[in-house]
Every structure is written in structure tokens, then in C-alpha cells.
Design an enzyme around this catalytic site. Structure first.
Site, PDB file in Angstrom:
ATOM      1  N   ASP A  28      78.544 -59.083  66.953  1.00  0.00           N
ATOM      2  CA  ASP A  28      78.868 -57.900  67.757  1.00  0.00           C
ATOM      3  C   ASP A  28      78.752 -58.153  69.250  1.00  0.00           C
ATOM      4  O   ASP A  28      79.243 -57.357  70.054  1.00  0.00           O
ATOM      5  CB  ASP A  28      77.947 -56.741  67.359  1.00  0.00           C
ATOM      6  CG  ASP A  28      78.383 -56.145  66.032  1.00  0.00           C
ATOM      7  OD1 ASP A  28      77.668 -56.334  65.036  1.00  0.00           O
ATOM      8  OD2 ASP A  28      79.466 -55.519  65.993  1.00  0.00           O
ATOM      9  N   HIS A  35      69.218 -60.147  64.033  1.00  0.00           N
ATOM     10  CA  HIS A  35      69.892 -59.917  62.750  1.00  0.00           C
ATOM     11  C   HIS A  35      68.837 -59.886  61.651  1.00  0.00           C
ATOM     12  O   HIS A  35      67.860 -60.616  61.722  1.00  0.00           O
ATOM     13  CB  HIS A  35      70.905 -61.035  62.448  1.00  0.00           C
ATOM     14  CG  HIS A  35      71.910 -60.649  61.418  1.00  0.00           C
ATOM     15  ND1 HIS A  35      71.650 -60.726  60.075  1.00  0.00           N
ATOM     16  CD2 HIS A  35      73.161 -60.145  61.541  1.00  0.00           C
ATOM     17  CE1 HIS A  35      72.710 -60.293  59.395  1.00  0.00           C
ATOM     18  NE2 HIS A  35      73.637 -59.934  60.265  1.00  0.00           N
TER      19      HIS A  35
HETATM   20  C1  SDX Z   1      75.798 -56.195  62.097  1.00  0.00           C
HETATM   21  O1  SDX Z   1      73.364 -56.829  57.901  1.00  0.00           O
HETATM   22  C2  SDX Z   1      74.483 -57.377  58.254  1.00  0.00           C
HETATM   23  O2  SDX Z   1      74.961 -58.333  57.707  1.00  0.00           O
HETATM   24  C3  SDX Z   1      75.197 -56.669  59.404  1.00  0.00           C
HETATM   25  C4  SDX Z   1      76.398 -57.411  60.000  1.00  0.00           C
HETATM   26  C5  SDX Z   1      77.558 -57.428  59.062  1.00  0.00           C
HETATM   27  O3  SDX Z   1      78.402 -58.326  59.211  1.00  0.00           O
HETATM   28  O4  SDX Z   1      77.700 -56.472  58.270  1.00  0.00           O
HETATM   29  O5  SDX Z   1      76.020 -58.729  60.334  1.00  0.00           O
HETATM   30  C6  SDX Z   1      76.895 -56.704  61.248  1.00  0.00           C
HETATM   31  O6  SDX Z   1      75.410 -55.077  61.932  1.00  0.00           O
HETATM   32  C7  SDX Z   1      75.154 -57.136  63.075  1.00  0.00           C
HETATM   33  C8  SDX Z   1      73.964 -56.471  63.819  1.00  0.00           C
HETATM   34  C9  SDX Z   1      74.545 -55.571  64.920  1.00  0.00           C
HETATM   35  N1  SDX Z   1      73.470 -54.738  65.479  1.00  0.00           N
HETATM   36  C10 SDX Z   1      72.946 -55.013  66.701  1.00  0.00           C
HETATM   37  O7  SDX Z   1      73.267 -55.969  67.401  1.00  0.00           O
HETATM   38  C11 SDX Z   1      71.907 -53.984  67.135  1.00  0.00           C
HETATM   39  C12 SDX Z   1      70.753 -54.688  67.823  1.00  0.00           C
HETATM   40  N2  SDX Z   1      70.024 -55.482  66.814  1.00  0.00           N
HETATM   41  C13 SDX Z   1      68.883 -54.877  66.220  1.00  0.00           C
HETATM   42  O8  SDX Z   1      68.704 -53.544  66.288  1.00  0.00           O
HETATM   43  C14 SDX Z   1      68.251 -55.643  65.072  1.00  0.00           C
HETATM   44  O9  SDX Z   1      68.239 -56.965  65.406  1.00  0.00           O
HETATM   45  C15 SDX Z   1      68.831 -55.449  63.699  1.00  0.00           C
HETATM   46  C16 SDX Z   1      68.895 -54.015  63.331  1.00  0.00           C
HETATM   47  C17 SDX Z   1      70.165 -56.066  63.645  1.00  0.00           C
HETATM   48  C18 SDX Z   1      67.902 -56.170  62.723  1.00  0.00           C
HETATM   49  O10 SDX Z   1      66.688 -55.629  62.892  1.00  0.00           O
HETATM   50  P1  SDX Z   1      65.463 -55.933  61.918  1.00  0.00           P
HETATM   51  O11 SDX Z   1      65.703 -57.089  61.021  1.00  0.00           O
HETATM   52  O12 SDX Z   1      65.077 -54.634  61.279  1.00  0.00           O
HETATM   53  O13 SDX Z   1      64.384 -56.447  62.924  1.00  0.00           O
HETATM   54  P2  SDX Z   1      63.345 -55.521  63.639  1.00  0.00           P
HETATM   55  O14 SDX Z   1      64.045 -54.246  64.075  1.00  0.00           O
HETATM   56  O15 SDX Z   1      62.158 -55.412  62.759  1.00  0.00           O
HETATM   57  O16 SDX Z   1      62.984 -56.349  64.971  1.00  0.00           O
HETATM   58  C19 SDX Z   1      62.056 -57.429  64.907  1.00  0.00           C
HETATM   59  C20 SDX Z   1      61.592 -57.640  66.328  1.00  0.00           C
HETATM   60  C21 SDX Z   1      61.139 -56.352  66.990  1.00  0.00           C
HETATM   61  O17 SDX Z   1      60.253 -56.742  68.025  1.00  0.00           O
HETATM   62  P3  SDX Z   1      58.749 -56.153  67.979  1.00  0.00           P
HETATM   63  O18 SDX Z   1      58.923 -54.650  68.002  1.00  0.00           O
HETATM   64  O19 SDX Z   1      58.181 -56.653  66.648  1.00  0.00           O
HETATM   65  O20 SDX Z   1      58.109 -56.723  69.201  1.00  0.00           O
HETATM   66  O21 SDX Z   1      62.703 -58.081  67.130  1.00  0.00           O
HETATM   67  C22 SDX Z   1      62.976 -57.104  68.127  1.00  0.00           C
HETATM   68  C23 SDX Z   1      62.355 -55.815  67.663  1.00  0.00           C
HETATM   69  O22 SDX Z   1      62.038 -54.987  68.765  1.00  0.00           O
HETATM   70  N3  SDX Z   1      64.424 -56.972  68.179  1.00  0.00           N
HETATM   71  C24 SDX Z   1      65.097 -56.759  69.309  1.00  0.00           C
HETATM   72  C25 SDX Z   1      66.437 -56.741  68.928  1.00  0.00           C
HETATM   73  N4  SDX Z   1      66.534 -56.931  67.606  1.00  0.00           N
HETATM   74  C26 SDX Z   1      65.279 -57.077  67.152  1.00  0.00           C
HETATM   75  N5  SDX Z   1      64.682 -56.602  70.580  1.00  0.00           N
HETATM   76  C27 SDX Z   1      65.665 -56.404  71.503  1.00  0.00           C
HETATM   77  N6  SDX Z   1      66.978 -56.389  71.210  1.00  0.00           N
HETATM   78  C28 SDX Z   1      67.407 -56.540  69.942  1.00  0.00           C
HETATM   79  N7  SDX Z   1      68.690 -56.540  69.675  1.00  0.00           N
END
Ligand code: SDX
Length: 380
Positions: free
Chosen positions: A315, A264
């Protein structure tokens, strides 16, 4: 010409940028706390109904009994669709993505409800109308694409009960209805998430509420936002058995794939909404004699935390809970919208009350001082 030294460092995705003041929702990302207008989400999930929470978000205080009864009556009375909109929904291809249907229907509602009928931008009327009609839009589309006649209205059902009835054609049990009501409470608002920010940007130009919600629905559809709940269940379908969770999830992580339902932008501990939904998934699963998804997700949670140090977000559980209620996968994100429309409307109303056009800058990194070259001199 050398670019001027960047005045500002670009914060990609506006990460950690504080864009505005709001009294609606407080998120403690480090402590894993979520408050709506000062009330802890755990309190609201335990004691409130979605209708109470919608009132709280729009008015900034919990309703009295008389105010809640009036809100419920208004919502029931506003569930019907204008005939041209019903016909528009019926005209859509039955294989349309339901989020595209919802975006089209909300845009249509704003179009068919003439300005004199369409509530003024600063009124709660539009919030009531949209909150009341989204379940009807989804229900009409669901009945049509399954070859069934539209359902007769059930003014005796609460908002959550009516949503389950519209989608499944049946009345939910007490535990199913309460589980959905709690899910609607948990999804109602979340500060400046992407779809709410989209709604506020639209409202900040003094555009109307229906246009702002149309922007928000298009944004919520994305798999990195509201679309994650559907993909989280698709992964369970792919894995099939709890004994394969470690192998499949580890392989995906090794390929740097994202596991939907984890991570998140704000929470650096478990999303408090996930904690509550997990308990409800267990409760409903136990009553249905089906803890398969619960057990799979418990193993998934352990693997992702061990491998990536990530925590679950709401989610991860919402889709599995909706599946137990008989909701088709492609209606999971529309259910997210049914709830979040209350928060989107609250933020639009707040924007109108303290309006400031939202317009950030970009750091220009392209060429400068180029001179026009006649096309004859540009080569083949
Ligand atoms: C919602 O914003 C809100 O409030 C949204 C929400 C709401 O109520 O409105 O809470 C609802 O959208 C919840 C989130 C649902 N989405 C997912 O579950 C999709 C999977 N999650 C990610 O794509 C990610 O965690 C985000 C998009 C939610 C947040 O991403 P960030 O803050 O941009 O973090 P990042 O992409 O920079 O990741 C940081 C690191 C990375 O690793 P490195 O490349 O640095 O090694 O964490 C890793 C990412 O690869 N990472 C994940 C991951 N999420 C982050 N690795 C594997 N699986 C994941 N889900």
C-alpha cells in the site's frame, strides 16, 4: 461465581491462528515470499497477465492459449451492466465514497441477476461476472460524478487497459497499461487477509458469491487494510517536500501514529509486492519525468525503518503509482477490489468445495447468575 479458568488463551485478531487448509496462496512472512498456486509472485509479475492469474487462482493451473483466449473473450462479453443496475449507480449521490458505491453495486448485481441467471455458487461464472463488471461499475460512477456520459465499450482492450480507460477516459501508454496489469497481479490474492476471511465466513454459511464479495468489499474499505493506499498518498501531500519527510514522520511516530503503507501482520521483512511496485513506480515516474513520489517514499522508508524497524507493504507504493496514471485518490482502494475480487472468488469456490461453517468462540468474561429485577425496582 468465579469464572472457570479460561480453557483457551484468546489470540486477539486471531493472530497466528491457522483457520483452514488452502491450496491458493502461500505466504512466507519471514522470507518475504508469496506464491499463487505454487508460482512465485515475482515470476508472475514478470511474465503473466492479470487474466492468466485469475485463471490460475480459479482453476489451480496456468491456462493454455485456448483457455486464456476463451477467458479473455468471456470477460469482455460480461463487462456490461444490467440496465436497472446502471440506473442504480446513476441514482447514487455523486459524493458517495466509491467503496460504498462498489459495495452497493455488487450487492445490486446479485439482486438484479435472477437466481436462474445468477451462476450457481460453485461455478466460475460468478467469478467471471464480478471480475468483468467491477471496472464498468467504477467507470460509470466516475463518468457520472464528473458530469460525463458513460464511455462506449472497448472490447479490444485487455482487463487492465479497460480499467485505466474506464477511470481516465483515455487509453494508457504501453508502460502505464503494463504497470497497472502488474499491480492487478500483485493485489489478486493474499491468503486469509481480513477481506478474504470475511468472504470465506459468508460463503461458509452457504450464502452466495455476491453476498460474500459484498462482505469483502465492506472489509477492504478499512484504513488498516485496503484503505491504506489512499492515506499513504495523503501523507505525501501533507509532507510536500522530501526535506520534510524526517521531521513530519518522526513527529507522527513520536505521537504513536501509524504510518500507512508500513508494517504487516504476516511479513516481518519487506512485502515482496512492495519491492516490485517500487520498481514500477520508478519506471513509470522516470517515463513521466516525475520521480517526486518515488524520492519521498525512499526517504520515508529509511526513516520508518530507522525509527520503528518496520518495512513497507504494497500500500505504500500502489497509490503513488495510480496517481501517476491519473487515477483519483478515492479510486485507489476500488482498484484494489478490482484485483482482489479474483482472489475472493477463488476462496469462496474453495470454501464451497470443502465446506465447514466458520464459527470460532469467544472467552466469556461477563457476569453470570444474575436474576431478573422488575423495572419498578430498578430505581429512577
Ligand atoms: C494490507 O493481511 C493482509 O494480507 C493484508 C494485505 C493484503 O494483501 O490483503 O497485505 C493488504 O492490508 C496491507 C497493510 C496495509 N495497512 C497499513 O499499511 C496500515 C498501517 N499498518 C498497520 O496498522 C499494521 O502494521 C497492520 C495493521 C498492517 C498490522 O498490524 P499488527 O500485526 O496488528 O501489528 P500491531 O498493530 O500489533 O503493531 C505492532 C507494533 C506496534 O508498536 P507498539 O505499540 O508495540 O510499540 O508495530 C507498530 C505498532 O504501533 N506498528 C506501526 C505500524 N504498524 C505497526 N507503527 C507505525 N506505523 C505503522 N504502520
Amino acid at each position: 461465581m468465579e469464572h472457570a479458568a479460561p480453557a483457551e488463551v484468546v489470540q486477539r485478531g486471531l493472530q497466528d491462528i491457522v483457520a483452514l487448509e488452502s491450496h491458493i496462496t502461500f505466504i512466507d512472512g519471514k522470507g518475504g515470499r508469496l506464491l499463487y498456486e505454487g508460482y512465485d509472485i515475482r515470476d508472475l509479475a514478470e511474465h503473466a497477465t492479470f487474466e492468466e492469474v485469475a485463471y490460475l487462482l480459479w482453476h489451480g493451473r496456468l491456462p493454455t492459449r485456448a483457455q486464456l483466449d476463451e477467458l479473455k473473450q468471456r470477460l469482455v462479453g460480461l463487462r456490461g451492466l444490467p440496465e436497472p443496475l446502471a440506473r442504480l449507480i446513476d441514482s447514487l449521490p455523486t459524493d458517495s465514497n466509491p467503496m460504498d458505491m462498489l459495495r452497493t453495486a455488487v450487492s445490486g448485481l446479485g439482486l438484479f441477476e435472477q437466481p436462474e441467471e445468477q451462476p450457481g455458487p460453485s461455478s466460475v461464472e460468478g467469478a467471471l461476472r464480478l471480475t468483468a463488471t467491477l471496472p464498468t461499475m467504477i467507470g460509470r460512477f466516475q463518468r457520472r460524478r464528473t458530469g460525463l456520459a458513460p464511455l462506449k465499450e472497448r472490447p479490444d482492450l485487455s482487463h487492465a487497459e479497460n480499467l485505466l480507460y474506464q477511470i481516465t477516459g483515455r487509453e494508457g501508454s504501453e508502460i502505464e497499461n503494463r504497470a497497472l496489469d502488474v499491480a492487478l497481479i500483485l493485489h489478486a490474492d493474499h491468503e486469509l487477509n481480513a477481506s478474504t476471511f470475511a468472504a470465506r465466513v459468508t460463503a461458509s454459511t452457504l450464502s452466495d458469491l455476491y453476498s460474500a464479495v459484498t462482505s469483502a468489499i465492506g472489509t477492504l474499505k478499512g484504513p488498516l487494510h485496503g484503505g491504506a493506499n489512499e492515506r499513504a498518498v495523503e501523507l505525501l501531500d501533507e509532507i510536500q517536500d522530501v526535506s520534510r519527510v524526517d521531521e513530519v514522520v518522526s513527529a507522527k511516530l513520536a505521537r504513536h501514529e501509524r504510518i500507512m503503507g508500513f508494517g504487516h501482520r504476516v511479513y516481518k521483512v519487506e512485502d515482496p509486492r512492495a519491492t516490485i511496485l517500487r520498481a514500477w513506480l520508478h519506471r513509470v515516474g522516470e517515463s513521466a519525468g516525475n520521480l517526486h513520489a518515488y524520492e519521498m517514499l525512499e526517504k520515508e522508508r529509511e526513516v520508518v525503518h530507522r525509527k520503528k524497524g518496520l518495512y513497507s507493504n504494497l500500500d505504500l507504493y500502489s497509490g503513488s503509482l495510480y496517481s501517476l496514471l491519473g487515477v483519483p485518490k478515492d479510486l485507489f482502494t476500488p482498484i484494489f477490489a478490482v484485483s482482489r475480487v479474483a482472489g475472493w472468488a477463488a476462496h469462496v469456490l474453495e470454501e464451497y468445495q470443502d465446506l465447514r461453517l466458520i464459527r470460532p468462540s469467544a472467552l466469556y468474561v461477563g457476569p453470570t447468575e444474575l436474576h431478573y429485577v422488575p423495572i419498578a425496582e430498578r430505581g429512577p
